[in-house]
Design an enzyme around this catalytic site. Structure first.
Site, PDB file in Angstrom:
ATOM      1  N   GLU A   1      -0.534  -9.166  -1.476  1.00  0.00           N
ATOM      2  CA  GLU A   1      -1.983  -9.407  -1.344  1.00  0.00           C
ATOM      3  C   GLU A   1      -2.696  -9.282  -2.690  1.00  0.00           C
ATOM      4  O   GLU A   1      -3.645 -10.010  -2.973  1.00  0.00           O
ATOM      5  CB  GLU A   1      -2.566  -8.432  -0.315  1.00  0.00           C
ATOM      6  CG  GLU A   1      -2.042  -8.739   1.083  1.00  0.00           C
ATOM      7  CD  GLU A   1      -2.480  -7.710   2.101  1.00  0.00           C
ATOM      8  OE1 GLU A   1      -2.076  -6.538   1.966  1.00  0.00           O
ATOM      9  OE2 GLU A   1      -3.228  -8.071   3.019  1.00  0.00           O
TER      10      GLU A   1
ATOM     11  N   GLY B   1       0.652  -5.112   0.544  1.00  0.00           N
ATOM     12  CA  GLY B   1      -0.463  -5.041  -0.406  1.00  0.00           C
ATOM     13  C   GLY B   1      -0.090  -5.563  -1.783  1.00  0.00           C
ATOM     14  O   GLY B   1      -0.968  -5.981  -2.540  1.00  0.00           O
TER      15      GLY B   1
ATOM     16  N   ALA C   1       0.863  -1.180   0.000  1.00  0.00           N
ATOM     17  CA  ALA C   1       0.000   0.000   0.000  1.00  0.00           C
ATOM     18  C   ALA C   1       0.903   1.234   0.000  1.00  0.00           C
ATOM     19  O   ALA C   1       2.080   1.142   0.352  1.00  0.00           O
ATOM     20  CB  ALA C   1      -0.867  -0.022   1.251  1.00  0.00           C
TER      21      ALA C   1
ATOM     22  N   GLU D   1       3.994  -5.627   6.968  1.00  0.00           N
ATOM     23  CA  GLU D   1       3.140  -4.659   7.679  1.00  0.00           C
ATOM     24  C   GLU D   1       3.449  -4.596   9.167  1.00  0.00           C
ATOM     25  O   GLU D   1       3.310  -3.558   9.804  1.00  0.00           O
ATOM     26  CB  GLU D   1       1.659  -5.018   7.481  1.00  0.00           C
ATOM     27  CG  GLU D   1       1.117  -4.775   6.088  1.00  0.00           C
ATOM     28  CD  GLU D   1       1.308  -5.951   5.149  1.00  0.00           C
ATOM     29  OE1 GLU D   1       2.128  -6.835   5.438  1.00  0.00           O
ATOM     30  OE2 GLU D   1       0.618  -5.984   4.115  1.00  0.00           O
TER      31      GLU D   1
HETATM   32  N1  CAA Z   1       4.642   3.408  -0.021  1.00  0.00           N
HETATM   33  C1  CAA Z   1       5.127   4.631  -0.308  1.00  0.00           C
HETATM   34  N2  CAA Z   1       6.424   4.863  -0.553  1.00  0.00           N
HETATM   35  C2  CAA Z   1       7.255   3.809  -0.516  1.00  0.00           C
HETATM   36  C3  CAA Z   1       6.824   2.504  -0.217  1.00  0.00           C
HETATM   37  C4  CAA Z   1       5.443   2.320   0.043  1.00  0.00           C
HETATM   38  N3  CAA Z   1       4.922   1.121   0.305  1.00  0.00           N
HETATM   39  N4  CAA Z   1       7.880   1.671  -0.242  1.00  0.00           N
HETATM   40  C5  CAA Z   1       8.942   2.432  -0.554  1.00  0.00           C
HETATM   41  N5  CAA Z   1       8.576   3.717  -0.703  1.00  0.00           N
HETATM   42  C6  CAA Z   1       9.419   4.866  -1.094  1.00  0.00           C
HETATM   43  C7  CAA Z   1      10.552   5.090  -0.068  1.00  0.00           C
HETATM   44  O1  CAA Z   1      10.114   5.937   0.981  1.00  0.00           O
HETATM   45  C8  CAA Z   1      11.595   5.746  -0.936  1.00  0.00           C
HETATM   46  O2  CAA Z   1      11.240   7.104  -1.093  1.00  0.00           O
HETATM   47  P1  CAA Z   1      12.401   8.243  -1.183  1.00  0.00           P
HETATM   48  O3  CAA Z   1      13.209   7.852  -2.386  1.00  0.00           O
HETATM   49  O4  CAA Z   1      11.618   9.491  -1.321  1.00  0.00           O
HETATM   50  O5  CAA Z   1      13.179   8.146   0.086  1.00  0.00           O
HETATM   51  C9  CAA Z   1      11.408   5.072  -2.290  1.00  0.00           C
HETATM   52  O6  CAA Z   1      10.093   4.510  -2.279  1.00  0.00           O
HETATM   53  C10 CAA Z   1      12.389   3.956  -2.557  1.00  0.00           C
HETATM   54  O7  CAA Z   1      12.381   3.071  -1.454  1.00  0.00           O
HETATM   55  P2  CAA Z   1      13.726   2.492  -0.817  1.00  0.00           P
HETATM   56  O8  CAA Z   1      14.724   3.578  -0.690  1.00  0.00           O
HETATM   57  O9  CAA Z   1      13.334   1.755   0.410  1.00  0.00           O
HETATM   58  O10 CAA Z   1      14.187   1.516  -1.995  1.00  0.00           O
HETATM   59  P3  CAA Z   1      14.857   0.087  -1.889  1.00  0.00           P
HETATM   60  O11 CAA Z   1      15.060  -0.342  -3.277  1.00  0.00           O
HETATM   61  O12 CAA Z   1      16.000   0.117  -0.941  1.00  0.00           O
HETATM   62  O13 CAA Z   1      13.744  -0.869  -1.228  1.00  0.00           O
HETATM   63  C11 CAA Z   1      11.576  -1.843  -0.935  1.00  0.00           C
HETATM   64  C12 CAA Z   1      12.555  -1.159  -1.906  1.00  0.00           C
HETATM   65  C13 CAA Z   1      12.117  -3.215  -0.524  1.00  0.00           C
HETATM   66  C14 CAA Z   1      10.258  -2.003  -1.640  1.00  0.00           C
HETATM   67  C15 CAA Z   1      11.422  -0.986   0.340  1.00  0.00           C
HETATM   68  O14 CAA Z   1      11.126   0.333  -0.050  1.00  0.00           O
HETATM   69  C16 CAA Z   1      10.337  -1.410   1.283  1.00  0.00           C
HETATM   70  O15 CAA Z   1      10.544  -2.307   2.081  1.00  0.00           O
HETATM   71  N6  CAA Z   1       9.166  -0.741   1.210  1.00  0.00           N
HETATM   72  C17 CAA Z   1       8.087  -0.937   2.148  1.00  0.00           C
HETATM   73  C18 CAA Z   1       7.335  -2.194   1.898  1.00  0.00           C
HETATM   74  C19 CAA Z   1       6.194  -2.297   2.871  1.00  0.00           C
HETATM   75  O16 CAA Z   1       6.309  -2.097   4.055  1.00  0.00           O
HETATM   76  N7  CAA Z   1       5.010  -2.630   2.331  1.00  0.00           N
HETATM   77  C20 CAA Z   1       3.843  -2.779   3.143  1.00  0.00           C
HETATM   78  C21 CAA Z   1       3.066  -1.517   3.105  1.00  0.00           C
HETATM   79  S1  CAA Z   1       1.698  -1.551   4.189  1.00  0.00           S
HETATM   80  C22 CAA Z   1       0.542  -2.443   3.355  1.00  0.00           C
HETATM   81  O17 CAA Z   1       0.757  -2.914   2.283  1.00  0.00           O
HETATM   82  C23 CAA Z   1      -0.734  -2.549   4.124  1.00  0.00           C
HETATM   83  C24 CAA Z   1      -1.722  -3.425   3.509  1.00  0.00           C
HETATM   84  O18 CAA Z   1      -1.828  -4.582   3.797  1.00  0.00           O
HETATM   85  C25 CAA Z   1      -2.737  -2.861   2.602  1.00  0.00           C
END
Ligand code: CAA
Length: 702
Positions: free
Chosen positions: A111, A108, A69, A131
């Site tokens: 999912e 998400g 998400a 999450e």
């Molecule tokens: N939403 C919004 N922004 C996100 C994001 C997300 N889910 N995931 C990453 N970003 C943004 C980061 O903040 C970063 O922004 P900046 O460049 O402005 O700093 C940019 O994307 C790149 O991210 P990383 O620097 O972390 O890049 P990476 O290549 O090192 O890692 C990644 C990529 C493994 C996807 C890592 O970003 C990550 O772990 N992201 C989060 C994943 C996560 O927690 N997902 C669950 C979300 S909650 C959810 O999904 C709830 C649900 O059930 C509906």
């Protein structure tokens, strides 16, 4: 023939014969924000209404499939369609839908794939439900659909650990149907065509049953009760996975209600602050310049710190020259590094081959002359200015032009060190935290004359070492140790004034610290603080209340904590679990109180936490105000990654915002009635209280 139509800026549909390829394109990580949700829902609805195609494949452009998400939307009002609504539309599609995953399919994103009728992952793909790291639970059907595909035990493991699972394991567990190689779009096309040809089976996940695995549920609950009692979301994850054994829609409803409950918690806000904070610390101009090239690193000092730094550099792939003055020290350093690397292999952090390669890149040497060709030197000898000055003076003549000269000092003046070289622009502080191959914090200390590309190299190095680099300016203790020096006195005052060391530790452990300050002191070695107090005895402000009486008395017995078997606690074999309070300490406390005429008071756990945390916030505010740290978020990350501050609280200044500046000022003024030298309201905090602003506002100002 193919034709491509844009549904919106983030979603397009490519029609190829009797199949449609739906592409998600929302850089950098294809997060499922409102545009992606709207576009996907519309694409599936349109294709079903048109009835032109016989199969649909969803894939993503760029470096990864959907990373979850859109976390930036969590603080905003919900915009429809929600992710669960979009995924239900996909699952209900009459035309079979396949997802093709690459990079990371997280939260998400996974999912979304689970709601499709089949899943193919490209080699190297990782899936996960992270999450829990954000104080949430999978809120778009993950707790209901994953157990239907894999069973409850795997679903619980993935959702509670937040770990990333490689495609092979995901396939073995049934979370995906196939591993393929190639470009996501091409794999999507052939998969959709196979669905039409009947060689790739599809099915709806919601039609499967989830079998109740009572042993997994009970075992997980017992583990959480012991280890994560204070966290909200892990317990709700277990409840939701358990619900998957019943009706699917009821399970989705339970999951959605639990997700909304988690969204409202301060834990969720703290953990999301930590997620963005970790990235924000290097999102500054100082980190963005072109770095110098680093391949060979010299580490001076084979003690615990130097060996840890060398280990960290070796794991990251650098060639390391370890320097000591005597063979004995060098041998000890080499043995420690070898042991550290063995530990990394044991914990699956590196392979045995990688360890052997790392040891092959490690070159021990006696004397500084061996550093003539290194690109970066990190000095980690004991904290004496004269010794450091001598070393840096010599390095200046030995090291090649352009080599960076760094000191790992934890409090000494980098400018004074830099000024004994003819190249102060090349000098920087790189302050690691022990054990340096494990702890993720790196304070990058900018001297008055440090060149911009040297600073940028510090940040590039932090990234390569997988550490969190935080910019700090020169002062005694930089960001972390300066604040620590202030609030650790509070732990001592609380004990002198009435609490026992165990009461202080328990209160702070209940707050979320892994260990209270007295246990930490025992672990680190009480002799370190004792030496510092003796060294600073002559410079102490006579008005300030002395905090070291008890620790001094303990050290005078030769009790330095775990390593001597005795400290605030008694240790059996050096590491009793749980440690037993050292009864003799209670006697020392009584004696000191009697000598000083202190009538002991009773402190509740909340009072202990309030005083300790307020002390931390006071000095942290001063560190922001005088520019030692760039922004409040930098301090928060120093404490999360270097000092074991509970992540779900977001950091000291994020926590301060949950109290509010006005309340903090009022607390300090109350405490000051007893000790007006220690308790002084920082000007910045007073101003924030008057203006009604927060540390979060200061973060936004940059
Ligand atoms: N939403 C919004 N922004 C996100 C994001 C997300 N889910 N995931 C990453 N970003 C943004 C980061 O903040 C970063 O922004 P900046 O460049 O402005 O700093 C940019 O994307 C790149 O991210 P990383 O620097 O972390 O890049 P990476 O290549 O090192 O890692 C990644 C990529 C493994 C996807 C890592 O970003 C990550 O772990 N992201 C989060 C994943 C996560 O927690 N997902 C669950 C979300 S909650 C959810 O999904 C709830 C649900 O059930 C509906």
């Amino acid at each position: 023939m193919s034709d491509i139509k844009k549904v919106n800026d983030q979603i397009s549909i490519e029609s190829v014969g009797d199949v449609a390829l739906v592409c998600i394109n929302f850089p950098p990580v294809n997060a499922a924000g409102i545009g992606v949700r709207e576009g996907l829902s519309k694409a599936i609805e349109t294709l079903n209404a048109e009835g032109r195609v016989k199969a649909i494949a969803i894939y993503a452009a760029g470096r990864t499939f959907v990373a979850g998400a859109d976390i930036t939307e969590f603080d905003k009002p919900l915009m429809q369609p929600s992710l669960p609504e979009t995924l239900n539309t996909i699952e209900a599609s009459r035309i079979p839908v396949i997802c093709v995953l690459h990079g990371t399919a997280l939260g998400g994103g996974l999912e979304l794939a689970l709601a499709a009728h089949g899943r193919i992952a490209l080699e190297g793909t990782r899936i996960g439900l992270p999450e829990v790291f954000l104080g949430l639970l999978p809120g778009a059907g993950g707790t209901q659909r994953l157990p239907r595909l894999t069973g409850m035990a795997f679903a619980l493991d993935v959702a509670l650990s937040g770990r990333q699972v490689y495609a092979k394991e995901a396939l073995d567990q049934g979370a995906i149907d196939r591993i393929a190689s190639g470009d996501p779009r091409d794999v999507a096309l052939s998969a959709a065509q196979e669905v039409v040809a009947g060689t790739l089976a599809t099915r709806r996940t919601c039609d499967l049953d989830s079998e109740l695995d009572q042993a997994a549920i009970d075992g997980t609950r017992a583990m959480l009760k012991k280890k994560q009692a204070h966290l909200v979301s892990p317990h709700l994850i277990v409840d939701a996975v358990e619900q998957s054994a019943g009706d699917f829609d009821a399970g989705l409803k339970f999951e959605s209600d639990s997700f909304m409950a988690c969204l409202d918690t301060p834990q969720r806000a703290g953990l999301i602050h930590a997620f963005f904070g970790e990235r924000a610390v290097s999102n500054i101009a100082e980190a963005k310049g072109a770095p110098r090239d680093i391949a060979k690193i010299g580490v001076i000092g084979g003690g615990t710190m130097g060996s840890g730094i060398a280990t960290s550099c070796l794991i990251a792939g650098y060639t390391v020259r370890l320097i000591e003055v005597a063979q004995e020290g060098l041998d000890r350093g080499m043995a420690t590094i070898t042991k550290n690397l063995e530990g990394a292999v044991r914990r699956s952090k590196m392979s045995a081959e990688a360890r052997d390669a790392a040891l092959g890149r490690l070159h021990p040497a006696l004397g500084l002359d061996a550093l003539a060709d290194v690109d970066l030197v990190i000095e980690a000898v004991f904290e004496q200015m004269e010794v450091k000055k001598d070393i840096f003076g010599k390095l200046d003549t030995i090291c090649k032009k352009g080599a960076i000269l760094a000191s790992n000092t934890s409090y000494l003046d980098i400018n004074e060190i830099a000024d004994c070289t003819a190249r102060p622009g090349d000098v920087i502080g790189l302050h690691f935290f022990s054990p340096a191959h494990v702890m993720r914090l790196l304070e990058i200390v900018q001297g008055a004359k440090t060149d911009a590309d040297v600073l940028a190299t510090g940040f590039a190095l932090a990234k390569k070492l997988k550490k969190v680099g935080v910019l700090a300016q020169v002062c005694d203790g930089f960001i972390g140790n300066r604040i620590l020096a202030h609030y650790s006195k509070m732990a001592s005052y609380l004990v002198l004034d009435g609490a026992s060391p165990q009461e202080v530790d328990t209160a702070l452990e209940e707050f979320g610290f892994a260990m209270g300050p007295h246990k930490v002191g025992d672990l680190a070695g009480l002799d370190i603080g004792w030496m510092t107090r003796k060294r600073k005895a002559g410079t102490r402000d006579p008005r300030e209340r002395y905090a070291g009486d008890l620790a001094d008395r303990i050290c005078e017995q030769g009790w330095f904590g775990r390593k001597t078997g005795k400290g605030y606690y008694l240790y059996d074999d050096g590491a009793a679990v749980p440690p037993v309070p050292n009864e003799a300490v209670a006697g020392f406390i009584d004696a000191i109180r009697a000598e000083k005429g202190i009538t002991p008071k009773t402190f509740s756990n909340q009072e202990i936490v309030d005083r300790y945390m307020t002390a931390m916030i006071v000095e942290a505010t001063r560190v922001v105000a005088d520019g030692t740290a760039k922004r409040p978020v930098d301090i928060d990350m120093v404490f999360l990654f270097g000092y074991g501050f509970p992540r779900f609280r977001g950091g000291p200044l994020h926590y301060a915002d949950t109290i509010g500046a006005a309340e903090l000022v009022s607390r300090i003024e109350t405490y000051a009635k007893d000790d007006e030298d220690y308790w002084q309201v920082p000007d910045l905090l007073r101003k924030m209280a008057a203006d009604g602003t927060s540390f979060a506002d200061l973060n936004k100002e940059g």
